[in-house]
Design a protein around this motif. Structure first.
Motif, mmCIF file in Angstrom:
data_model
loop_
_atom_site.group_PDB
_atom_site.id
_atom_site.type_symbol
_atom_site.label_atom_id
_atom_site.label_comp_id
_atom_site.label_asym_id
_atom_site.label_seq_id
_atom_site.Cartn_x
_atom_site.Cartn_y
_atom_site.Cartn_z
ATOM 1 N N THR A 73 8.455 10.540 -6.288
ATOM 2 C CA THR A 73 7.865 9.207 -6.159
ATOM 3 C C THR A 73 8.106 8.333 -7.387
ATOM 4 O OG1 THR A 73 5.759 10.110 -6.952
ATOM 5 C CG2 THR A 73 6.087 10.008 -4.561
ATOM 6 N N TRP A 76 11.900 7.610 -5.955
ATOM 7 C CA TRP A 76 11.958 7.558 -4.498
ATOM 8 C C TRP A 76 13.237 8.174 -3.961
ATOM 9 C CZ3 TRP A 76 7.373 6.980 -2.683
ATOM 10 C CH2 TRP A 76 6.445 6.200 -3.360
ATOM 11 N N ARG A 206 -1.249 3.992 0.076
ATOM 12 C CA ARG A 206 -0.575 3.546 -1.153
ATOM 13 C C ARG A 206 0.592 2.645 -0.795
ATOM 14 N NH1 ARG A 206 2.228 8.860 -3.647
ATOM 15 N NH2 ARG A 206 2.872 7.292 -5.181
ATOM 16 N N GLU A 207 1.040 1.863 -1.754
ATOM 17 C CA GLU A 207 2.209 1.008 -1.555
ATOM 18 C C GLU A 207 3.471 1.794 -1.871
ATOM 19 O OE1 GLU A 207 2.219 -2.205 -0.378
ATOM 20 O OE2 GLU A 207 0.104 -1.723 0.020
ATOM 21 N N VAL A 208 4.434 1.745 -0.946
ATOM 22 C CA VAL A 208 5.707 2.450 -1.127
ATOM 23 C C VAL A 208 6.828 1.502 -0.725
ATOM 24 C CG1 VAL A 208 4.611 4.675 -0.633
ATOM 25 C CG2 VAL A 208 5.740 3.402 1.221
ATOM 26 N N PRO A 209 8.075 1.783 -1.119
ATOM 27 C CA PRO A 209 9.195 0.920 -0.685
ATOM 28 C C PRO A 209 9.326 0.916 0.835
ATOM 29 C CG PRO A 209 9.846 2.309 -2.531
ATOM 30 C CD PRO A 209 8.524 2.827 -2.075
ATOM 31 N N ALA A 210 9.444 -0.256 1.397
ATOM 32 C CA ALA A 210 9.588 -0.360 2.850
ATOM 33 C C ALA A 210 10.882 0.277 3.325
ATOM 34 C CB ALA A 210 9.542 -1.831 3.274
ATOM 35 N N GLU A 218 13.117 -4.786 2.854
ATOM 36 C CA GLU A 218 12.879 -5.073 1.443
ATOM 37 C C GLU A 218 11.361 -5.112 1.191
ATOM 38 O OE1 GLU A 218 14.766 -8.705 0.435
ATOM 39 O OE2 GLU A 218 16.819 -7.907 0.686
ATOM 40 N N GLY A 219 11.016 -5.041 -0.064
ATOM 41 C CA GLY A 219 9.608 -5.098 -0.421
ATOM 42 C C GLY A 219 8.919 -3.761 -0.240
ATOM 43 N N THR A 220 7.606 -3.849 -0.085
ATOM 44 C CA THR A 220 6.808 -2.625 0.018
ATOM 45 C C THR A 220 6.052 -2.595 1.341
ATOM 46 O OG1 THR A 220 4.885 -3.641 -1.058
ATOM 47 C CG2 THR A 220 6.493 -2.508 -2.479
ATOM 48 N N THR A 222 2.462 -0.470 3.135
ATOM 49 C CA THR A 222 1.321 0.428 2.904
ATOM 50 C C THR A 222 1.490 1.653 3.789
ATOM 51 O OG1 THR A 222 -0.121 -1.451 2.427
ATOM 52 C CG2 THR A 222 -1.177 0.642 2.949
#
Length: 358
Positions: A73, A76, A206-210, A218-220, A222
């Protein structure tokens, strides 16, 4: 001056031997009563105080898989064929007479990083091995939990079925199924399995890469952690000790608003070989002790005690006074001894009367 003779004087008493003055058979009856008492005391009192889990203890369980895979993590990226170790540490302390307070930590790690870590406090009933809702219990700081089911060990001498084992990560206690008898390191055991279908871990969002779920995104996003586990326990039934554990674990991340999933951890964890042999030997020794207290002692001490009581009573019956005055010596009737005494006394008196005056 008169002349007297010592011919009729009684001999000086000799030293008294052990048990002199006690009726015949008394010592045997007393010894038999002691053995009979012991045959009841050991299984019904001593066993019930030795069998429960120790109030104070400190130990750890080390489970390893040398070919696990996990999602790093930090970058990633996925790492495969790596050694993963899960260490469960327990510090137990007395908490009232029947309970023990366990402070537990679980650390899952690869050689160069920590994969997961959480803690738990649980109050364990020492006779049943089950969690008790009391006294600051928590899972990873969540004090609202109500833990139930077995914590680690089975109750000593427990039935084959009807058990549940608490999984602290998903806050539930799925049942464990008895699968059959087995043997581990020369110790007879029972084999149980617990199957936990894919379940969301509470408070794991938790926030993770989309891009983990959609390579072009792109982005994150949940995501929450989901856990699927198949556990196998090998339990020595007399003591309730777990001598071996295996855990087929699969963890995934799933987006809260979307589909798909990505693997977080895949591992087939097993208790280290050195620990298996050590726990098996501990269970074997403790099983012998509990069997001796609960089974062998009553079977041996009870008949011996009864035999000693019977022998003592028989001796007392043989040595009881006979009709006509009892006994005066070995094989000599009392009447005969009395006549001999009177005859001796008369002879002394006649000699004194015949003696000339000085």
């Amino acid at each position: 001056m008169s002349t007297s003779s010592n011919a009729g004087a009684a001999p000086a008493p000799g030293p008294r031997g052990p048990g002199a003055g006690l009726p015949r058979g008394t010592l045997l009856v007393a010894a038999g009563a002691f053995l009979l008492t012991l045959s009841l005391l050991l299984p019904f009192y001593v066993h019930d105080r030795v069998a429960p889990l120790p109030a104070d203890a400190s130990f750890d369980l080390r489970m390893v898989d040398n070919r696990a895979s996990y999602l790093d993590t930090a970058s990633w990226t996925r790492t495969q064929d790596v050694r993963v170790e899960q260490v469960t540490q327990v510090e137990a302390s007395a908490h009232t007479g029947d309970w023990s307070a366990w402070e537990m930590t679980v650390n899952t790690s690869a050689p160069d990083r920590v994969i997961d870590y959480w803690s738990r406090r649980v109050i364990v009933h020492r006779e049943t091995g089950r969690a008790v809702n009391c006294c600051g219990e928590h899972v990873n700081g969540d004090h609202a939990v109500r833990q139930a089911g077995l914590v680690l060990y089975w109750p000593p001498g427990a039935a084959e079925s009807g058990h549940s084992f608490y999984d602290a990560e998903v806050r539930s206690a799925p049942s464990v199924e008895f699968e059959g008898d087995d043997e581990v390191a020369g110790v007879a055991v029972r084999r149980y399995t617990q199957n936990l279908d894919a379940t969301q871990v509470p408070d794991s969002a938790r926030e993770v890469p989309a891009a983990l779920f959609d390579p072009g995104a792109e982005g994150t996003a949940t995501a929450t952690r989901w856990l699927r586990v198949r556990r196998t326990f090998w339990v020595e039934p007399v003591t309730g000790m777990v001598v071996n554990i295996e855990e087929d674990r699969s963890e995934t991340l799933r987006p809260q608003n979307g589909s798909g999933e990505t693997a977080l951890l895949d591992a087939e964890l097993a208790l280290a070989d050195g620990q298996v042999s050590a726990y098996a030997e501990q269970a074997r020794v403790r099983s012998l002790l509990l069997r001796a207290l609960d089974v062998w002692a009553p079977r041996v001490l009870g008949p011996l005690g009864a035999l000693a009581v019977f022998a003592g009573l028989f001796q007392a019956w043989r040595s009881r006074p006979r009709a006509g005055g009892g006994t005066a010596g070995v094989g000599e009737p009392v009447g005969t001894a009395a006549r001999a005494t009177r005859t001796g006394g008369e002879a002394v008196e006649n000699r004194e009367r015949r003696a000339p005056a000085p």
